[in-house]
Design a protein around this motif. Structure first.
Motif, PDB file in Angstrom:
ATOM      1  N   VAL A  22       9.354  12.540  -6.468  1.00  0.00           N
ATOM      2  CA  VAL A  22       8.411  12.736  -5.380  1.00  0.00           C
ATOM      3  C   VAL A  22       7.688  14.053  -5.627  1.00  0.00           C
ATOM      4  O   VAL A  22       8.292  15.027  -6.054  1.00  0.00           O
ATOM      5  CB  VAL A  22       9.155  12.788  -4.030  1.00  0.00           C
ATOM      6  CG1 VAL A  22       8.191  13.099  -2.896  1.00  0.00           C
ATOM      7  CG2 VAL A  22       9.863  11.466  -3.779  1.00  0.00           C
TER       8      VAL A  22
ATOM      9  N   GLU B  55       0.801  -1.209   0.000  1.00  0.00           N
ATOM     10  CA  GLU B  55       0.000   0.000   0.000  1.00  0.00           C
ATOM     11  C   GLU B  55       0.841   1.269   0.000  1.00  0.00           C
ATOM     12  O   GLU B  55       0.305   2.354  -0.190  1.00  0.00           O
ATOM     13  CB  GLU B  55      -0.894   0.010   1.241  1.00  0.00           C
ATOM     14  CG  GLU B  55      -1.903  -1.124   1.292  1.00  0.00           C
ATOM     15  CD  GLU B  55      -2.686  -1.112   2.597  1.00  0.00           C
ATOM     16  OE1 GLU B  55      -2.311  -0.329   3.491  1.00  0.00           O
ATOM     17  OE2 GLU B  55      -3.646  -1.862   2.697  1.00  0.00           O
ATOM     18  N   VAL B  56       2.122   1.181   0.240  1.00  0.00           N
ATOM     19  CA  VAL B  56       2.934   2.379   0.427  1.00  0.00           C
ATOM     20  C   VAL B  56       4.178   2.336  -0.449  1.00  0.00           C
ATOM     21  O   VAL B  56       4.611   1.279  -0.915  1.00  0.00           O
ATOM     22  CB  VAL B  56       3.364   2.528   1.899  1.00  0.00           C
ATOM     23  CG1 VAL B  56       2.160   2.633   2.811  1.00  0.00           C
ATOM     24  CG2 VAL B  56       4.254   1.375   2.321  1.00  0.00           C
ATOM     25  N   ALA B  57       4.704   3.538  -0.661  1.00  0.00           N
ATOM     26  CA  ALA B  57       5.970   3.664  -1.375  1.00  0.00           C
ATOM     27  C   ALA B  57       7.096   3.820  -0.363  1.00  0.00           C
ATOM     28  O   ALA B  57       6.904   4.337   0.731  1.00  0.00           O
ATOM     29  CB  ALA B  57       5.916   4.871  -2.308  1.00  0.00           C
ATOM     30  N   THR B  58       8.262   3.356  -0.733  1.00  0.00           N
ATOM     31  CA  THR B  58       9.459   3.565   0.071  1.00  0.00           C
ATOM     32  C   THR B  58      10.210   4.744  -0.514  1.00  0.00           C
ATOM     33  O   THR B  58      10.532   4.756  -1.704  1.00  0.00           O
ATOM     34  CB  THR B  58      10.341   2.310   0.067  1.00  0.00           C
ATOM     35  OG1 THR B  58       9.617   1.227   0.663  1.00  0.00           O
ATOM     36  CG2 THR B  58      11.617   2.550   0.854  1.00  0.00           C
ATOM     37  N   VAL B  59      10.468   5.742   0.306  1.00  0.00           N
ATOM     38  CA  VAL B  59      11.058   6.990  -0.169  1.00  0.00           C
ATOM     39  C   VAL B  59      12.305   7.304   0.650  1.00  0.00           C
ATOM     40  O   VAL B  59      12.259   7.276   1.884  1.00  0.00           O
ATOM     41  CB  VAL B  59      10.053   8.154  -0.039  1.00  0.00           C
ATOM     42  CG1 VAL B  59      10.694   9.463  -0.489  1.00  0.00           C
ATOM     43  CG2 VAL B  59       8.798   7.868  -0.852  1.00  0.00           C
TER      44      VAL B  59
ATOM     45  N   THR C 193      19.346   4.680  -3.673  1.00  0.00           N
ATOM     46  CA  THR C 193      17.980   5.200  -3.644  1.00  0.00           C
ATOM     47  C   THR C 193      17.858   6.549  -4.307  1.00  0.00           C
ATOM     48  O   THR C 193      16.758   7.000  -4.597  1.00  0.00           O
ATOM     49  CB  THR C 193      17.495   5.322  -2.190  1.00  0.00           C
ATOM     50  OG1 THR C 193      18.374   6.182  -1.468  1.00  0.00           O
ATOM     51  CG2 THR C 193      17.428   3.975  -1.525  1.00  0.00           C
TER      52      THR C 193
ATOM     53  N   VAL D 236       3.938   6.841   3.286  1.00  0.00           N
ATOM     54  CA  VAL D 236       5.225   6.402   2.762  1.00  0.00           C
ATOM     55  C   VAL D 236       6.052   5.832   3.906  1.00  0.00           C
ATOM     56  O   VAL D 236       5.791   6.088   5.079  1.00  0.00           O
ATOM     57  CB  VAL D 236       6.012   7.552   2.096  1.00  0.00           C
ATOM     58  CG1 VAL D 236       5.258   8.138   0.915  1.00  0.00           C
ATOM     59  CG2 VAL D 236       6.342   8.648   3.108  1.00  0.00           C
TER      60      VAL D 236
ATOM     61  N   ARG E 100      -0.352  10.846   1.164  1.00  0.00           N
ATOM     62  CA  ARG E 100      -0.211   9.409   0.921  1.00  0.00           C
ATOM     63  C   ARG E 100       0.848   8.815   1.850  1.00  0.00           C
ATOM     64  O   ARG E 100       1.920   9.403   2.031  1.00  0.00           O
ATOM     65  CB  ARG E 100       0.183   9.153  -0.535  1.00  0.00           C
ATOM     66  CG  ARG E 100      -0.882   9.621  -1.519  1.00  0.00           C
ATOM     67  CD  ARG E 100      -0.468   9.337  -2.943  1.00  0.00           C
ATOM     68  NE  ARG E 100      -1.498   9.742  -3.890  1.00  0.00           N
ATOM     69  CZ  ARG E 100      -1.385   9.625  -5.210  1.00  0.00           C
ATOM     70  NH1 ARG E 100      -0.284   9.117  -5.730  1.00  0.00           N
ATOM     71  NH2 ARG E 100      -2.369  10.023  -5.993  1.00  0.00           N
TER      72      ARG E 100
ATOM     73  N   ALA F  25      15.629   6.849  -7.348  1.00  0.00           N
ATOM     74  CA  ALA F  25      14.206   6.530  -7.260  1.00  0.00           C
ATOM     75  C   ALA F  25      13.384   7.551  -8.019  1.00  0.00           C
ATOM     76  O   ALA F  25      13.848   8.632  -8.355  1.00  0.00           O
ATOM     77  CB  ALA F  25      13.774   6.509  -5.789  1.00  0.00           C
TER      78      ALA F  25
END
Length: 288
Positions: free
Chosen positions: A96, A21-25, A90, A81, A79, A93
């Motif tokens: 954002v 359900e989530v993004a890794t930031v 990273t 994260v 949202r 990525a």
């Protein structure tokens, strides 16, 4: 003995959203995030070990600093994260988005304040602009200054002395044709060339109305009787204390806390702010 309801839903780390359900930031310098539990919003200053665990240090728009455990429990544009320590891997990525919908410039330090200024009419206007467009303004080096009423506009512009490279953008409440505000604006801005000052306005009685009413559980902002102070009437309609200045300040904090991104604002407001930011940040054309 088996449980008919399966595993305990509170077992384990309930604060961690499911990975799907989530993004890794990565917690890059300057990334603006909100702590989901407290509502604290700030830009990433650094990640550091404290008490045997990694924490992320956030700085809010007032320069106040707080630390939060690195990992789940954060929001970007509303949202969820999971924040991780930034590293070379990273850094590649995907982009954002900031609360304004623009691409967040992660890893960039705020510029020294540029020459241009964004004047807004009231502290609440400034807080709303900062919450949604704060990242953009920091990247561009634009400072927000508060006018305590449109009557102060002429003096503020005269004191600032706008030029083509040091422009003044002004956001005025309830700027409608034929109003007192429109006459004051016309007189104050007529003293300066069009490419040095841009004054725009929204039609709302107060900036509170720029927030979509659905965000505070209303289908529409109520009409308040003329014999009742407008903000007090709105706070009462929301079931909030409304008899003192402090009550109204807390009511605004409740409303502001429901704003996540520009999508929670009326286009008649957000469009004018975007127009002003463009005016102040796009280089002026070269004159022949």
């Amino acid at each position: 003995m088996s449980s008919r309801y399966g595993s305990d839903p509170l077992a384990g780390d309930w604060r961690r959203p499911r990975a799907a359900e989530v993004a890794t930031v990565p917690a890059e310098l300057g990334l603006v995030v909100e702590d989901r539990e407290t509502g604290w919003t700030g830009a990433v200053l650094r990640v550091e070990p404290i008490g045997g665990r990694q924490v992320v240090v956030l700085e809010d728009r007032h320069g106040r600093v707080r630390s939060f455990p690195l990992g789940p429990g954060f929001l970007i544009d509303g949202r969820p994260v999971v924040l991780t320590r930034a590293n070379a891997a990273t850094a590649a990525a995907g982009p954002v988005r900031s609360a304004s919908g623009s691409r967040a410039v992660v890893g960039a330090k705020a510029r020294v304040a540029a020459a241009s200024r964004l004047f807004v009419e009231g502290t609440h206007d400034a807080e709303l602009v900062e919450k949604v467009w704060g990242h953009d303004l920091r990247v561009e080096g634009v400072v927000v200054e508060v006018l305590h009423g449109v009557d102060d506009l002429a003096a503020a512009l005269a004191d600032f002395g706008p030029t083509r490279t040091a422009r003044a953008g002004v956001l005025v409440d309830h700027l409608v044709p034929g109003s007192k505000e429109s006459r004051i604006v016309a007189a104050a801005s007529a003293r300066f060339p069009d490419d040095t000052v841009l004054v725009v306005g929204h039609p709302y009685v107060d900036v509170w109305q720029a927030v979509r009413p659905q965000r505070v559980g209303l289908t529409a902002w109520p009409t308040i009787s003329r014999d009742v102070e407008w903000k007090a009437g709105i706070a009462a309609a929301l079931g909030l204390p409304h008899t003192t200045t402090e009550d109204l300040g807390l009511a605004w904090k409740q409303i502001l806390g429901r704003v996540r991104t520009y999508a929670d604002l009326e286009p008649a407001f957000s469009g004018r702010v975007e127009e002003l930011i463009d005016f102040m940040t796009v280089p002026p054309p070269v004159r022949p």
